[in-house]
Design a protein around this motif. Structure first.
Motif, PDB file in Angstrom:
ATOM      1  N   THR A  14      30.734  44.683  38.906  1.00 49.51           N
ATOM      2  CA  THR A  14      29.347  45.237  38.599  1.00 49.51           C
ATOM      3  C   THR A  14      29.602  46.557  37.936  1.00 49.51           C
ATOM      4  N   ALA A  15      30.847  47.264  38.341  1.00 52.70           N
ATOM      5  CA  ALA A  15      30.890  48.552  38.114  1.00 52.70           C
ATOM      6  C   ALA A  15      31.327  48.608  36.616  1.00 52.70           C
ATOM      7  N   LEU A  16      31.984  47.343  36.301  1.00 55.80           N
ATOM      8  CA  LEU A  16      32.663  47.011  35.072  1.00 55.80           C
ATOM      9  C   LEU A  16      31.584  46.679  34.154  1.00 55.80           C
ATOM     10  N   GLY A  17      30.481  46.584  34.693  1.00 54.89           N
ATOM     11  CA  GLY A  17      29.517  45.795  33.594  1.00 54.89           C
ATOM     12  C   GLY A  17      29.815  44.120  33.405  1.00 54.89           C
ATOM     13  N   LEU A  18      30.318  43.501  34.325  1.00 52.65           N
ATOM     14  CA  LEU A  18      30.585  42.077  34.200  1.00 52.65           C
ATOM     15  C   LEU A  18      29.628  41.278  34.864  1.00 52.65           C
ATOM     16  N   ARG A  19      29.043  40.469  33.993  1.00 45.52           N
ATOM     17  CA  ARG A  19      28.130  39.489  34.652  1.00 45.52           C
ATOM     18  C   ARG A  19      28.938  38.423  35.429  1.00 45.52           C
ATOM     19  N   TRP A  20      28.508  38.155  36.898  1.00 40.03           N
ATOM     20  CA  TRP A  20      29.238  37.260  37.673  1.00 40.03           C
ATOM     21  C   TRP A  20      28.285  36.370  38.377  1.00 40.03           C
ATOM     22  N   GLU A  21      28.757  35.327  38.698  1.00 37.35           N
ATOM     23  CA  GLU A  21      28.236  34.537  40.037  1.00 37.35           C
ATOM     24  C   GLU A  21      29.192  34.338  41.128  1.00 37.35           C
ATOM     25  N   TYR A  22      28.449  34.123  42.389  1.00 38.94           N
ATOM     26  CA  TYR A  22      29.363  33.913  43.491  1.00 38.94           C
ATOM     27  C   TYR A  22      29.300  32.528  43.752  1.00 38.94           C
ATOM     28  N   GLU A  23      30.522  31.850  44.004  1.00 38.07           N
ATOM     29  CA  GLU A  23      30.661  30.338  44.455  1.00 38.07           C
ATOM     30  C   GLU A  23      29.794  29.236  43.680  1.00 38.07           C
ATOM     31  N   PRO A  24      29.633  29.618  42.351  1.00 37.50           N
ATOM     32  CA  PRO A  24      28.624  28.809  41.730  1.00 37.50           C
ATOM     33  C   PRO A  24      28.858  27.197  41.533  1.00 37.50           C
ATOM     34  N   LYS A  25      29.991  26.587  41.673  1.00 39.58           N
ATOM     35  CA  LYS A  25      30.397  25.454  41.230  1.00 39.58           C
ATOM     36  C   LYS A  25      31.629  24.974  42.152  1.00 39.58           C
ATOM     37  N   ARG A  26      31.183  23.741  42.595  1.00 39.57           N
ATOM     38  CA  ARG A  26      32.501  23.191  43.852  1.00 39.57           C
ATOM     39  C   ARG A  26      33.058  22.233  42.782  1.00 39.57           C
ATOM     40  N   PHE A  27      34.424  22.158  42.637  1.00 45.02           N
ATOM     41  CA  PHE A  27      35.113  21.164  41.935  1.00 45.02           C
ATOM     42  C   PHE A  27      35.647  20.021  43.032  1.00 45.02           C
ATOM     43  N   VAL A  28      35.439  18.868  42.639  1.00 43.32           N
ATOM     44  CA  VAL A  28      35.998  17.758  43.554  1.00 43.32           C
ATOM     45  C   VAL A  28      37.127  16.874  42.653  1.00 43.32           C
ATOM     46  N   TRP A  29      38.126  16.541  43.355  1.00 43.73           N
ATOM     47  CA  TRP A  29      39.241  15.631  42.746  1.00 43.73           C
ATOM     48  C   TRP A  29      39.659  14.889  43.863  1.00 43.73           C
ATOM     49  N   ASN A  30      39.714  13.697  43.732  1.00 48.73           N
ATOM     50  CA  ASN A  30      40.099  12.507  44.671  1.00 48.73           C
ATOM     51  C   ASN A  30      40.036  13.066  46.194  1.00 48.73           C
ATOM     52  N   THR A  33      38.880  19.257  47.765  1.00 49.61           N
ATOM     53  CA  THR A  33      37.572  20.181  46.914  1.00 49.61           C
ATOM     54  C   THR A  33      37.938  21.573  46.978  1.00 49.61           C
ATOM     55  N   TYR A  34      37.592  22.175  45.875  1.00 50.11           N
ATOM     56  CA  TYR A  34      37.741  23.490  45.487  1.00 50.11           C
ATOM     57  C   TYR A  34      36.534  24.228  45.278  1.00 50.11           C
ATOM     58  N   LEU A  35      36.253  25.396  45.851  1.00 53.16           N
ATOM     59  CA  LEU A  35      35.088  26.320  45.695  1.00 53.16           C
ATOM     60  C   LEU A  35      35.462  27.590  45.056  1.00 53.16           C
ATOM     61  N   PRO A  36      35.900  28.021  43.824  1.00 54.93           N
ATOM     62  CA  PRO A  36      36.222  29.361  43.479  1.00 54.93           C
ATOM     63  C   PRO A  36      35.358  30.264  43.719  1.00 54.93           C
ATOM     64  N   ASP A  37      35.770  31.479  44.039  1.00 54.33           N
ATOM     65  CA  ASP A  37      34.963  32.492  44.621  1.00 54.33           C
ATOM     66  C   ASP A  37      33.976  33.169  43.670  1.00 54.33           C
ATOM     67  N   PHE A  38      34.247  33.426  42.234  1.00 57.69           N
ATOM     68  CA  PHE A  38      33.628  33.974  41.201  1.00 57.69           C
ATOM     69  C   PHE A  38      33.733  33.162  40.126  1.00 57.69           C
ATOM     70  N   HIS A  39      32.716  33.263  39.082  1.00 52.95           N
ATOM     71  CA  HIS A  39      32.538  32.711  37.892  1.00 52.95           C
ATOM     72  C   HIS A  39      32.202  34.134  36.926  1.00 52.95           C
ATOM     73  N   ASP A  42      30.335  35.637  30.957  1.00 55.69           N
ATOM     74  CA  ASP A  42      30.534  35.638  29.680  1.00 55.69           C
ATOM     75  C   ASP A  42      31.868  35.410  29.131  1.00 55.69           C
ATOM     76  N   LYS A  43      32.788  35.067  30.102  1.00 51.97           N
ATOM     77  CA  LYS A  43      34.254  34.819  29.610  1.00 51.97           C
ATOM     78  C   LYS A  43      34.565  33.592  30.192  1.00 51.97           C
ATOM     79  N   ASN A  44      33.665  32.657  31.005  1.00 51.32           N
ATOM     80  CA  ASN A  44      33.850  31.444  31.608  1.00 51.32           C
ATOM     81  C   ASN A  44      35.311  31.435  32.295  1.00 51.32           C
ATOM     82  N   LEU A  45      35.309  32.408  33.264  1.00 50.97           N
ATOM     83  CA  LEU A  45      36.518  32.745  33.791  1.00 50.97           C
ATOM     84  C   LEU A  45      36.159  32.376  35.309  1.00 50.97           C
ATOM     85  N   PHE A  46      36.854  31.601  36.032  1.00 56.00           N
ATOM     86  CA  PHE A  46      36.815  31.670  37.640  1.00 56.00           C
ATOM     87  C   PHE A  46      37.680  32.481  38.178  1.00 56.00           C
TER      88      PHE A  46
END
Length: 104
Positions: A14-30, A33-39, A42-46
């Motif tokens: 936030t202080a750096l002016g980055l727009r972020w989401e907290y745990e926005p998407k759960r990824f499921v593979w066979n 299950t993985y839930l990255p902390d942030f997204h 604007d960078k499409n970076l988890f």
């Protein structure tokens, strides 16, 4: 947040002016299950925050990197501290501020 590390990184984003989401998407593979902390929107970076790195965490991070097209920044505590430092000196020239720009 699930940890103080996550809260600290959120404040730095936030202080750096980055727009972020907290745990926005759960990824499921066979079998995993993985839930990255942030997204970073604007960078499409988890971003995955870790204070203690255990083998299971690394397995999930590696599966994400193998299977997904989005990028993932693995952020153990030293990385978080550097983001915080960059946020504190946001308007001044400093080596870590430049390093954070490269990462994000």
């Amino acid at each position: 947040f699930r940890s103080s590390y996550e809260a600290r990184l959120a404040r730095a984003f936030t202080a750096l002016g980055l727009r972020w989401e907290y745990e926005p998407k759960r990824f499921v593979w066979n079998d995993t299950t993985y839930l990255p902390d942030f997204h970073l929107i604007d960078k499409n970076l988890f971003v995955e925050v870790k204070g203690l790195v255990i083998p299971e965490s690394l397995t999930k991070v590696n599966k994400f990197r193998e299977r997904e097209t989005s990028s993932l920044l693995f952020a153990p505590l030293p990385v978080i501290e550097n983001f915080e430092h960059a946020a504190r000196i946001k308007d001044g020239p400093f080596w870590w501020r430049e390093r954070v720009r490269v990462i994000i």
